[in-house]
Design a protein around this motif. Sequence first.
Motif, PDB file in Angstrom:
ATOM      1  N   CYS A  41       0.851  -1.187   0.000  1.00 31.68           N
ATOM      2  CA  CYS A  41       0.000   0.000   0.000  1.00 31.68           C
ATOM      3  C   CYS A  41       0.896   1.250   0.000  1.00 31.68           C
ATOM      4  CB  CYS A  41      -0.912  -0.001   1.222  1.00 31.68           C
ATOM      5  SG  CYS A  41      -2.062   1.409   1.239  1.00 31.68           S
ATOM      6  N   ASP A  43       0.420   3.843   1.730  1.00 29.65           N
ATOM      7  CA  ASP A  43       0.348   4.481   3.056  1.00 29.65           C
ATOM      8  C   ASP A  43       1.748   4.815   3.587  1.00 29.65           C
ATOM      9  OD1 ASP A  43       0.158   4.643   6.028  1.00 29.65           O
ATOM     10  OD2 ASP A  43      -1.954   4.205   5.653  1.00 29.65           O
ATOM     11  N   ALA A  66      -3.976   0.526  -1.287  1.00 23.33           N
ATOM     12  CA  ALA A  66      -4.538  -0.784  -0.905  1.00 23.33           C
ATOM     13  C   ALA A  66      -3.954  -1.953  -1.700  1.00 23.33           C
ATOM     14  CB  ALA A  66      -6.060  -0.784  -0.938  1.00 23.33           C
ATOM     15  N   HIS A  97      -2.031  -3.754   5.298  1.00 20.12           N
ATOM     16  CA  HIS A  97      -1.783  -3.277   6.666  1.00 20.12           C
ATOM     17  C   HIS A  97      -3.084  -2.951   7.383  1.00 20.12           C
ATOM     18  CE1 HIS A  97      -2.581   1.070   5.819  1.00 20.12           C
ATOM     19  NE2 HIS A  97      -2.361   0.653   4.596  1.00 20.12           N
ATOM     20  N   CYS A 100      -6.071   0.442   6.980  1.00 13.75           N
ATOM     21  CA  CYS A 100      -5.851   0.835   5.582  1.00 13.75           C
ATOM     22  C   CYS A 100      -6.991   1.741   5.114  1.00 13.75           C
ATOM     23  CB  CYS A 100      -5.750  -0.400   4.682  1.00 13.75           C
ATOM     24  SG  CYS A 100      -5.402   0.053   2.963  1.00 13.75           S
ATOM     25  N   GLY A 101      -6.665   3.001   4.875  1.00 10.35           N
ATOM     26  CA  GLY A 101      -7.671   3.983   4.476  1.00 10.35           C
ATOM     27  C   GLY A 101      -8.351   3.619   3.166  1.00 10.35           C
TER      28      GLY A 101
HETATM   29 ZN   LIG Z   1      -3.416   1.230   2.984  1.00  8.06          ZN
END
Ligand SMILES: [Zn+2]
Length: 190
Positions: A41, A43, A66, A97, A100-101
């Motif tokens: 991801c 992030d 993602a 993770h 995860c947004g």
């Molecule tokens: Zn994520």
Amino acid sequence: MREEVLDKSNKNFMRRIKEKNPTYFDELRKGQHPDYFVLSCSDSRVSPTAITDMPLGRMFVHRNIANQVRRDDDSFTAGLYYGLKHLEVKKIIIEGHTFCGGVIAAWHGNEEEHLKPWLNHIRDSLPEKEEGNCLSEEELARINVIRQVENLKTHPVFKQYGEGVDVIGCLFHVESGEIEWLETDDERRL
Ligand SMILES: [Zn+2]
């Protein structure tokens, strides 16, 4: 234009490495032989090399929101092909993770114009809401990784060039720093 924060830490980075090994960058320039192709991801908390303490040259990394495997994603497909055919990586790691947004936004149906097309791809990897109402965000992130492992194993480039290469899914726990290694349905059946 110079970004002062990054410039300072870059100089520290060079100094630290050269103190330990004066010929480090001479070696590095000769080429890369990474063991791992990593899909992670984007992030900012989950940098694959940072969380595994891997030095430069060990991980060939592709990142997107993602950690999605898409056949129609030219950037991902080119990276996968290059990693398998030319770098001859030994293992493929798919790293999701917790918190995860991307997974959370896809689950809740975020409608923002510039996010929605990608979130729809993520949504395709999550269960139907009727069945999955009791699933936690952590469990959704786990399901997403397992689905991407399956997508990778059926990706035409992997099928052609990935013989003998393991595909391993994992979930990085942002709240503890631990990596949880995930079993796919195939492995559970064994
Ligand atoms: Zn994520």
